[in-house]
Design a protein around this motif. Structure first.
Motif, PDB file in Angstrom:
ATOM      1  N   GLY A  43       0.822  -1.209   0.000  1.00  0.00           N
ATOM      2  CA  GLY A  43       0.000   0.000   0.000  1.00  0.00           C
ATOM      3  C   GLY A  43       0.853   1.256   0.000  1.00  0.00           C
ATOM      4  N   TRP A  44       1.942   1.222   0.764  1.00  0.00           N
ATOM      5  CA  TRP A  44       2.853   2.371   0.809  1.00  0.00           C
ATOM      6  C   TRP A  44       3.534   2.553  -0.549  1.00  0.00           C
ATOM      7  CZ3 TRP A  44       8.161   2.987   0.278  1.00  0.00           C
ATOM      8  CH2 TRP A  44       8.638   4.260   0.624  1.00  0.00           C
ATOM      9  N   PHE A  46       2.556   1.457  -3.569  1.00  0.00           N
ATOM     10  CA  PHE A  46       1.588   1.873  -4.589  1.00  0.00           C
ATOM     11  C   PHE A  46       1.150   3.318  -4.372  1.00  0.00           C
ATOM     12  CE2 PHE A  46       1.894  -2.190  -6.095  1.00  0.00           C
ATOM     13  CZ  PHE A  46       0.870  -2.633  -6.921  1.00  0.00           C
ATOM     14  N   GLY A  47       0.948   3.716  -3.109  1.00  0.00           N
ATOM     15  CA  GLY A  47       0.581   5.094  -2.813  1.00  0.00           C
ATOM     16  C   GLY A  47       1.672   6.068  -3.204  1.00  0.00           C
ATOM     17  N   PHE A  48       2.918   5.674  -2.957  1.00  0.00           N
ATOM     18  CA  PHE A  48       4.059   6.506  -3.325  1.00  0.00           C
ATOM     19  C   PHE A  48       4.119   6.698  -4.834  1.00  0.00           C
ATOM     20  CE2 PHE A  48       8.610   7.001  -4.350  1.00  0.00           C
ATOM     21  CZ  PHE A  48       8.877   8.158  -3.616  1.00  0.00           C
ATOM     22  N   GLY A  50       1.511   6.604  -6.763  1.00  0.00           N
ATOM     23  CA  GLY A  50       0.281   7.241  -7.218  1.00  0.00           C
ATOM     24  C   GLY A  50      -0.813   6.281  -7.636  1.00  0.00           C
ATOM     25  N   PHE A  51      -0.682   4.999  -7.311  1.00  0.00           N
ATOM     26  CA  PHE A  51      -1.711   4.013  -7.643  1.00  0.00           C
ATOM     27  C   PHE A  51      -2.543   3.711  -6.407  1.00  0.00           C
ATOM     28  CE2 PHE A  51       1.837   2.889 -10.516  1.00  0.00           C
ATOM     29  CZ  PHE A  51       1.193   3.112 -11.729  1.00  0.00           C
ATOM     30  N   HIS A  52      -3.849   3.521  -6.603  1.00  0.00           N
ATOM     31  CA  HIS A  52      -4.744   3.180  -5.502  1.00  0.00           C
ATOM     32  C   HIS A  52      -5.704   2.102  -5.982  1.00  0.00           C
ATOM     33  CE1 HIS A  52      -3.277   6.565  -3.186  1.00  0.00           C
ATOM     34  NE2 HIS A  52      -3.418   7.310  -4.281  1.00  0.00           N
ATOM     35  N   THR A  53      -5.915   1.089  -5.145  1.00  0.00           N
ATOM     36  CA  THR A  53      -6.826   0.007  -5.499  1.00  0.00           C
ATOM     37  C   THR A  53      -8.053   0.083  -4.615  1.00  0.00           C
ATOM     38  OG1 THR A  53      -5.778  -1.521  -3.956  1.00  0.00           O
ATOM     39  CG2 THR A  53      -4.932  -1.493  -6.196  1.00  0.00           C
ATOM     40  N   THR A  54      -9.184  -0.364  -5.156  1.00  0.00           N
ATOM     41  CA  THR A  54     -10.423  -0.325  -4.394  1.00  0.00           C
ATOM     42  C   THR A  54     -11.100  -1.689  -4.315  1.00  0.00           C
ATOM     43  OG1 THR A  54     -11.643   0.331  -6.381  1.00  0.00           O
ATOM     44  CG2 THR A  54     -10.863   2.088  -4.932  1.00  0.00           C
ATOM     45  N   SER A  59      -6.546  -5.287  -3.837  1.00  0.00           N
ATOM     46  CA  SER A  59      -5.916  -5.387  -2.520  1.00  0.00           C
ATOM     47  C   SER A  59      -5.035  -6.629  -2.431  1.00  0.00           C
ATOM     48  CB  SER A  59      -6.981  -5.447  -1.428  1.00  0.00           C
ATOM     49  OG  SER A  59      -7.721  -4.265  -1.396  1.00  0.00           O
ATOM     50  N   THR A  62      -1.874  -5.923  -4.461  1.00  0.00           N
ATOM     51  CA  THR A  62      -1.028  -5.015  -3.696  1.00  0.00           C
ATOM     52  C   THR A  62      -0.322  -5.748  -2.561  1.00  0.00           C
ATOM     53  OG1 THR A  62      -2.474  -3.159  -4.195  1.00  0.00           O
ATOM     54  CG2 THR A  62      -1.024  -2.907  -2.309  1.00  0.00           C
TER      55      THR A  62
END
Length: 85
Positions: A43-44, A46-48, A50-54, A59, A62
């Motif tokens: 998560g860190w 992917f967030g760094f 710029g990607f986000h999963t829903t 998940s 990730t």
């Protein structure tokens, strides 16, 4: 119900990462721990980037990627195996 999904995703992610990195799982407890740490690390990362999963599948992906990175980092600290005749 959310915490149950996190636990299940952690177990599956740890198992898959164990198969990828070592060729086998580590047992349900270690798989869970590796999967949870992998989920946080993934998560860190992917967030760094710029990607986000829903979704649950996002998940899981990730968490697996994070768990593989975590196991790779751990492997850097292991001593190489020496075969003695």
């Amino acid at each position: 119900m959310g915490i149950i999904w996190y636990i299940l995703i952690g177990i599956v992610a740890g198992f898959i990462a164990g198969k990828i990195m070592r060729g086998g799982g580590f047992g349900i407890i270690v798989n869970l721990i590796v999967g949870i740490i992998g989920g946080v690390l993934g998560g860190w990362i992917f967030g760094f980037l710029g990607f986000h999963t829903t979704s649950i599948l996002g998940s899981l992906l990730t968490s697996v990627i994070g768990a593989v990175v975590f196991l790779w980092i751990l492997s850097l600290f292991q001593r190489p195996k020496v075969d003695h005749p």
